[in-house]
Design an enzyme around this catalytic site. Structure first.
Site, PDB file in Angstrom:
ATOM      1  CB  THR A  20      62.762 115.979 127.105  1.00 41.98           C
ATOM      2  OG1 THR A  20      62.669 117.273 126.507  1.00 41.98           O
ATOM      3  CG2 THR A  20      62.360 114.936 126.086  1.00 41.98           C
ATOM      4  CB  SER A 119      70.772 111.377 129.319  1.00 46.95           C
ATOM      5  OG  SER A 119      70.848 110.622 128.149  1.00 46.95           O
ATOM      6  CG  ASP A 284      73.035 107.591 126.612  1.00 47.36           C
ATOM      7  OD1 ASP A 284      72.852 106.381 126.873  1.00 47.36           O
ATOM      8  OD2 ASP A 284      72.221 108.474 126.930  1.00 47.36           O
ATOM      9  CG  ASP A 286      70.844 107.386 130.622  1.00 46.07           C
ATOM     10  OD1 ASP A 286      71.370 107.648 129.516  1.00 46.07           O
ATOM     11  OD2 ASP A 286      69.630 107.544 130.840  1.00 46.07           O
ATOM     12  CG  ASP A 288      68.668 106.334 127.611  1.00 45.19           C
ATOM     13  OD1 ASP A 288      69.775 106.801 127.280  1.00 45.19           O
ATOM     14  OD2 ASP A 288      67.740 107.023 128.085  1.00 45.19           O
ATOM     15  NE  ARG A 289      70.112 110.344 123.924  1.00 43.30           N
ATOM     16  CZ  ARG A 289      70.118 111.603 123.533  1.00 43.30           C
ATOM     17  NH1 ARG A 289      71.102 112.051 122.782  1.00 43.30           N
ATOM     18  NH2 ARG A 289      69.142 112.412 123.880  1.00 43.30           N
ATOM     19  CB  THR A 351      60.458 115.103 121.311  1.00 40.12           C
ATOM     20  OG1 THR A 351      60.479 115.397 119.919  1.00 40.12           O
ATOM     21  CG2 THR A 351      61.869 114.824 121.789  1.00 40.12           C
ATOM     22  CD  GLU A 370      62.558 110.014 121.503  1.00 40.68           C
ATOM     23  OE1 GLU A 370      62.060 111.133 121.361  1.00 40.68           O
ATOM     24  OE2 GLU A 370      63.165 109.665 122.526  1.00 40.68           O
ATOM     25  CD  GLU A 371      65.844 113.103 116.657  1.00 47.33           C
ATOM     26  OE1 GLU A 371      67.048 113.244 116.423  1.00 47.33           O
ATOM     27  OE2 GLU A 371      65.288 113.485 117.707  1.00 47.33           O
ATOM     28  CB  SER A 372      67.497 111.792 119.924  1.00 44.90           C
ATOM     29  OG  SER A 372      66.378 111.143 120.512  1.00 44.90           O
ATOM     30  CE  LYS A 383      66.803 107.813 124.878  1.00 46.98           C
ATOM     31  NZ  LYS A 383      65.785 108.824 125.169  1.00 46.98           N
TER      32      LYS A 383
HETATM   33  C1  G1P Z   1      66.427 114.816 123.540  1.00 45.99           C
HETATM   34  C2  G1P Z   1      66.002 114.068 122.303  1.00 45.99           C
HETATM   35  C3  G1P Z   1      64.777 113.237 122.592  1.00 45.99           C
HETATM   36  C4  G1P Z   1      65.056 112.314 123.775  1.00 45.99           C
HETATM   37  C5  G1P Z   1      65.566 113.112 124.952  1.00 45.99           C
HETATM   38  C6  G1P Z   1      65.990 112.223 126.108  1.00 45.99           C
HETATM   39  O1  G1P Z   1      65.389 115.676 123.951  1.00 45.99           O
HETATM   40  O2  G1P Z   1      65.744 114.951 121.235  1.00 45.99           O
HETATM   41  O3  G1P Z   1      64.425 112.507 121.452  1.00 45.99           O
HETATM   42  O4  G1P Z   1      63.901 111.630 124.148  1.00 45.99           O
HETATM   43  O5  G1P Z   1      66.686 113.900 124.563  1.00 45.99           O
HETATM   44  O6  G1P Z   1      67.024 111.355 125.745  1.00 45.99           O
HETATM   45  P1  G1P Z   1      65.374 117.238 123.623  1.00 45.99           P
HETATM   46  O7  G1P Z   1      66.680 117.794 124.136  1.00 45.99           O
HETATM   47  O8  G1P Z   1      65.330 117.334 122.125  1.00 45.99           O
HETATM   48  O9  G1P Z   1      64.155 117.771 124.286  1.00 45.99           O
HETATM   49 ZN    ZN Z   2      70.416 108.596 127.941  1.00 47.70          ZN
END
Ligand code: G1P
Ligand code: ZN
Length: 548
Positions: A20, A119, A284, A286, A288-289, A351, A370-372, A383
């Site tokens: 991802t 991350s 977080d 790095d 970005d969250r 995602t 994103e919800e995350s 992000k």
């Molecule tokens: C997770 C989050 C996704 C985000 C990614 C990177 O990915 O669900 O929204 O973009 O981390 O921060 P996932 O582990 O679900 O593939």
């Molecule tokens: Zn991150």
């Protein structure tokens, strides 16, 4: 000077496939001789073929400061020099948060960048490491590119590096030569902080703090410490001590730098206590969250995106220029309601932040999320945790309201989308894949799901409206006639076993019903989801490891 370019013979490693968000493996995997070199050379080979890397090009390099960050940077710089790069910008001490790296790539007109991060995954010698390539627009490499990196890594037989090159001094800003390449060590915070100055009503936020507004920002011993201290405490005048856990550590102090209610528990507990400040936030590994909290209240990331979109006109950098919004498929549809009212485009993407890039470039999305715990905009192509925190501060200052008031007003205007994500971490990968296959084989349309009929049941696939690229197999959707929804997918960022994610949502228009606990409001759906997926039978437990 005197450094010799050498070709080192190597053999391919299996599994150098970016997920991802880049290639993530255990530190011990990255420490194997040639492992990092192979991947970086594969990236450079692909970029050289496309005229995007190598001779004459400019590269940005930096990371979240986790264990192996500095060694990795030295290796990358030698490979970059040997592959003909003209210049590399490197964050001082090897530090660049992910959004800051995106900002530097864009601002300094580089051809791309390598960001070293896993991350929020734990760091340290036994933790995780990661690397990802970002393109000239500043965003994560699109899938066509990451697939090409992987393909190249499977056949690689040699890499090019510098023999006898000195270790670059990353501790001091300034220029030095590495073979034929110029290395410029830069302040990791400065470019990013000026970009933030240009977007937000800094004076409005300053007067908020001057009037006694209190805040706690948990940097979780990860990369945002120096950024938050400079921007929140120094530029905006937040009280010293506003930033906690502000010193970046190679192992994040042994913690798991993921800003959610489980891993940022100290902050969450503080915000629910009698001594809570007005505002709480965390970022977080790095940077970005983000997690946003008010006194006694948690802001769900999907709601956060919707609230920021609805209030974008209060933020100088966005006033009058909102064209559209985008959210990842599993993110709640709260923002869709804002877009519908305002007449903006609204996009549902797979995602991963990389899918927002084309929409942001084309001006078809201004904010996205994103919800995350990921929220951002077209100011960079990642992000951006601190950006979200500043956006909230700007909205709070402009509205002169508490976080709780802002949220309840929003729900009164648009309705509330109850939402929760349930993660089952470390489950057996084979069994998890079998579950997804099973769900794919079902057709639930017309059937009852916890009291209402299913109207949509598919495995999400996406056609990018800008460049026509496609992505399939992006998650099982089960949607009812009343809009309630269950989404099921497997994580693409883990390094051990599999993580199964269940996303649940239900729309509630009635303001009298807006004060419920999300888990209670979703209880029927949660029960039905666990039964449909036979979680207990398949995995031995149906209790999630993380609930957000
Ligand atoms: C997770 C989050 C996704 C985000 C990614 C990177 O990915 O669900 O929204 O973009 O981390 O921060 P996932 O582990 O679900 O593939
Ligand atoms: Zn991150």
């Amino acid at each position: 000077m005197g450094n010799r370019i050498v070709e080192v013979t190597t053999t391919a490693f299996e599994g150098q496939k970016p997920g991802t968000s880049g290639l993530r493996k255990k530190v011990t995997v990255f420490q194997q001789p040639h492992y990092l070199e192979n991947f970086v050379q594969s990236v450079f080979d692909v970029l050289v073929d496309r005229g995007e890397g190598g001779p004459g090009k400019v590269l940005v390099v930096g990371g979240d400061g986790r264990f192996f960050n500095r060694e990795a940077i030295q290796i990358i710089l030698r490979l970059a020099a040997a592959n003909g790069y003209a210049k590399a910008f490197v964050g001082r001490d090897g530090i660049l948060s992910t959004p800051a790296a995106s900002c530097v790539i864009r601002g300094r007109k580089a051809d791309g960048g390598l960001i070293l991060s896993a991350s929020h995954n734990p760091g340290g010698p036994r933790g995780d490491f990661g690397i990802k390539y970002n393109i000239a627009a500043g965003g994560p490499a699109p899938e066509a590119l990451t697939n090409a990196f992987h393909a190249r890594s499977e056949t690689i037989a040699r890499y090019r590096t510098l023999e006898g090159a000195p270790v670059v001094d990353l501790g001091r800003d300034g220029l030095s030569a590495l073979g034929g390449m110029t290395v410029e060590v830069i302040d990791p915070v400065a470019d990013y902080a000026s970009l933030m100055d240009s977007l937000f009503d800094m004076e409005g936020i300053r007067s908020l703090f001057r009037d006694g507004f209190t805040m706690s920002f948990d940097a979780m011993h990860a990369v945002t410490g120096p950024y938050a201290r400079e921007i929140l405490e120094r530029r905006l005048g937040a009280a010293p001590g506003t930033v906690v856990n502000g010193v970046p550590l190679e192992d994040f102090g042994g913690g798991h730098p993921d800003p959610n209610l489980t891993y940022a528990k100290d902050l969450a507990d503080l915000m629910m206590s009698d001594s809570a400040p007005d505002f709480g936030a965390a970022s977080d590994g790095d940077g970005d969250r983000n997690m946003i909290l008010g006194r006694g209240i948690f802001v769900n990331p999907s709601d956060s995106l919707a609230v920021l979109a609805a209030n974008a006109d209060l933020i100088p950098g966005y006033r009058g220029r909102m064209t559209g919004v985008a959210r990842s498929m599993p993110t709640s549809r709260a923002v869709d309601r804002v877009a519908a009212k305002r007449g903006w485009e609204c996009h549902e993407t797979p995602t991963g932040w990389k899918f927002f890039g084309t929409l942001l470039d084309a001006g078809r999305a201004t904010l996205c999320g994103e919800e995350s715990f990921g929220t951002g905009s077209d100011h960079v192509r990642e992000k951006d945790g601190l950006w979200a925190v500043l956006a909230w501060l700007n909205v709070i200052a402009a509205r002169a309201q508490t976080v709780e008031r802002i949220l309840f007003d929003h729900w009164a205007n648009y309705g509330r989308t109850y939402y929760s994500r349930h993660d089952h971490e470390g489950v057996d990968a084979g069994k998890a894949a079998a579950l997804i296959d099973h769900l794919r084989s079902l057709d639930l349309v017309g059937m009852d799901f916890a009291g209402a009929a299913v109207v949509l049941n598919d495995d999400f696939s996406y056609v990018d409206p800008v460049d026509g690229s496609t992505a399939s197999g992006q998650g099982i959707r089960i949607e009812r006639e009343d809009g309630a929804r269950l989404v099921v997918r497997l994580s693409g960022t883990g390094t051990e076993g599999a993580t199964l994610r269940l996303y649940l949502e239900r729309y509630e228009p009635d303001p009298a019903m807006h004060g419920q606990d999300a888990q209670e409001a979703l209880a029927d759906l949660i029960r039905a989801a666990r039964d449909l997926l036979s979680l207990k039978e398949r995995f031995g437990s149906e209790t999630p490891t993380v609930i957000t």
